[in-house]
Design a protein around this motif. Structure first.
Motif, PDB file in Angstrom:
ATOM      1  N   UNK A 185      22.223  -5.049  94.202  1.00  0.00           N
ATOM      2  CA  UNK A 185      22.700  -3.819  94.825  1.00  0.00           C
ATOM      3  C   UNK A 185      22.452  -2.565  94.121  1.00  0.00           C
ATOM      4  N   UNK A 186      22.188  -2.558  92.779  1.00  0.00           N
ATOM      5  CA  UNK A 186      21.636  -1.343  91.977  1.00  0.00           C
ATOM      6  C   UNK A 186      20.273  -1.145  92.632  1.00  0.00           C
ATOM      7  N   UNK A 187      19.354  -2.350  92.768  1.00  0.00           N
ATOM      8  CA  UNK A 187      18.136  -2.043  93.146  1.00  0.00           C
ATOM      9  C   UNK A 187      18.072  -1.303  94.564  1.00  0.00           C
ATOM     10  N   UNK A 188      19.064  -1.544  95.518  1.00  0.00           N
ATOM     11  CA  UNK A 188      19.034  -1.280  96.762  1.00  0.00           C
ATOM     12  C   UNK A 188      19.752   0.231  97.076  1.00  0.00           C
TER      13      UNK A 188
ATOM     14  N   UNK B 173      18.939   4.359  86.882  1.00  0.00           N
ATOM     15  CA  UNK B 173      17.609   3.544  86.201  1.00  0.00           C
ATOM     16  C   UNK B 173      17.935   2.804  84.893  1.00  0.00           C
ATOM     17  N   UNK B 174      18.903   3.396  83.862  1.00  0.00           N
ATOM     18  CA  UNK B 174      19.183   2.769  82.708  1.00  0.00           C
ATOM     19  C   UNK B 174      20.213   1.683  82.915  1.00  0.00           C
ATOM     20  N   UNK B 175      21.022   1.776  83.730  1.00  0.00           N
ATOM     21  CA  UNK B 175      22.165   0.628  84.440  1.00  0.00           C
ATOM     22  C   UNK B 175      21.242  -0.331  84.713  1.00  0.00           C
ATOM     23  N   UNK B 176      20.401   0.017  85.613  1.00  0.00           N
ATOM     24  CA  UNK B 176      19.659  -1.395  86.324  1.00  0.00           C
ATOM     25  C   UNK B 176      18.943  -2.188  85.706  1.00  0.00           C
ATOM     26  N   UNK B 177      18.173  -1.348  84.686  1.00  0.00           N
ATOM     27  CA  UNK B 177      17.505  -1.997  83.492  1.00  0.00           C
ATOM     28  C   UNK B 177      18.167  -2.723  82.689  1.00  0.00           C
ATOM     29  N   UNK B 178      19.453  -2.274  82.203  1.00  0.00           N
ATOM     30  CA  UNK B 178      20.243  -2.977  81.297  1.00  0.00           C
ATOM     31  C   UNK B 178      20.895  -4.256  81.982  1.00  0.00           C
ATOM     32  N   UNK B 179      21.237  -4.154  83.311  1.00  0.00           N
ATOM     33  CA  UNK B 179      21.587  -5.414  84.085  1.00  0.00           C
ATOM     34  C   UNK B 179      20.605  -6.278  84.069  1.00  0.00           C
ATOM     35  N   UNK B 180      19.346  -5.984  84.256  1.00  0.00           N
ATOM     36  CA  UNK B 180      18.246  -6.870  84.519  1.00  0.00           C
ATOM     37  C   UNK B 180      18.142  -7.606  83.218  1.00  0.00           C
ATOM     38  N   UNK B 181      18.282  -7.064  81.893  1.00  0.00           N
ATOM     39  CA  UNK B 181      17.989  -7.616  80.702  1.00  0.00           C
ATOM     40  C   UNK B 181      19.248  -8.599  80.409  1.00  0.00           C
TER      41      UNK B 181
END
Length: 81
Positions: A35-38, A61-69
């Motif tokens: 969802x964040x990526x799209x 971008x920070x939120x997406x990075x954190x979620x990926x981690x």
């Protein structure tokens, strides 16, 4: 049945339940990342404070990075089980 067999079967069922719970959390995290990526670049993202109903504006971008981690960590934990 001996006590040892009962303990072993309980351990197996606990481990199975834990794996199911982790699988569910991994699936949820994958959806969040997708969802964040799209999201469009100009959309706003809010994150919720822990143990609170308050949301704060966050950098996408920070939120997406954190979620990926978090997703990578969850996958690693699931494999270790």
């Amino acid at each position: 049945m001996s006590a040892r067999n009962l303990d072993n079967s309980e351990d197996v069922s606990e481990r199975s339940a834990l794996k199911e719970e982790m699988n569910t959390k991994v699936k949820e995290q994958k959806i969040i990342v997708d969802e964040l990526s799209n999201l469009k670049k100009n959309k706003k993202v809010y994150i919720q404070q822990r143990n609170s109903n308050i949301f704060f504006l966050a950098d996408r971008n920070q939120t997406l990075s954190s979620c990926r981690k978090d997703l990578d960590y969850m996958k690693k934990e699931l494999q270790d089980l």
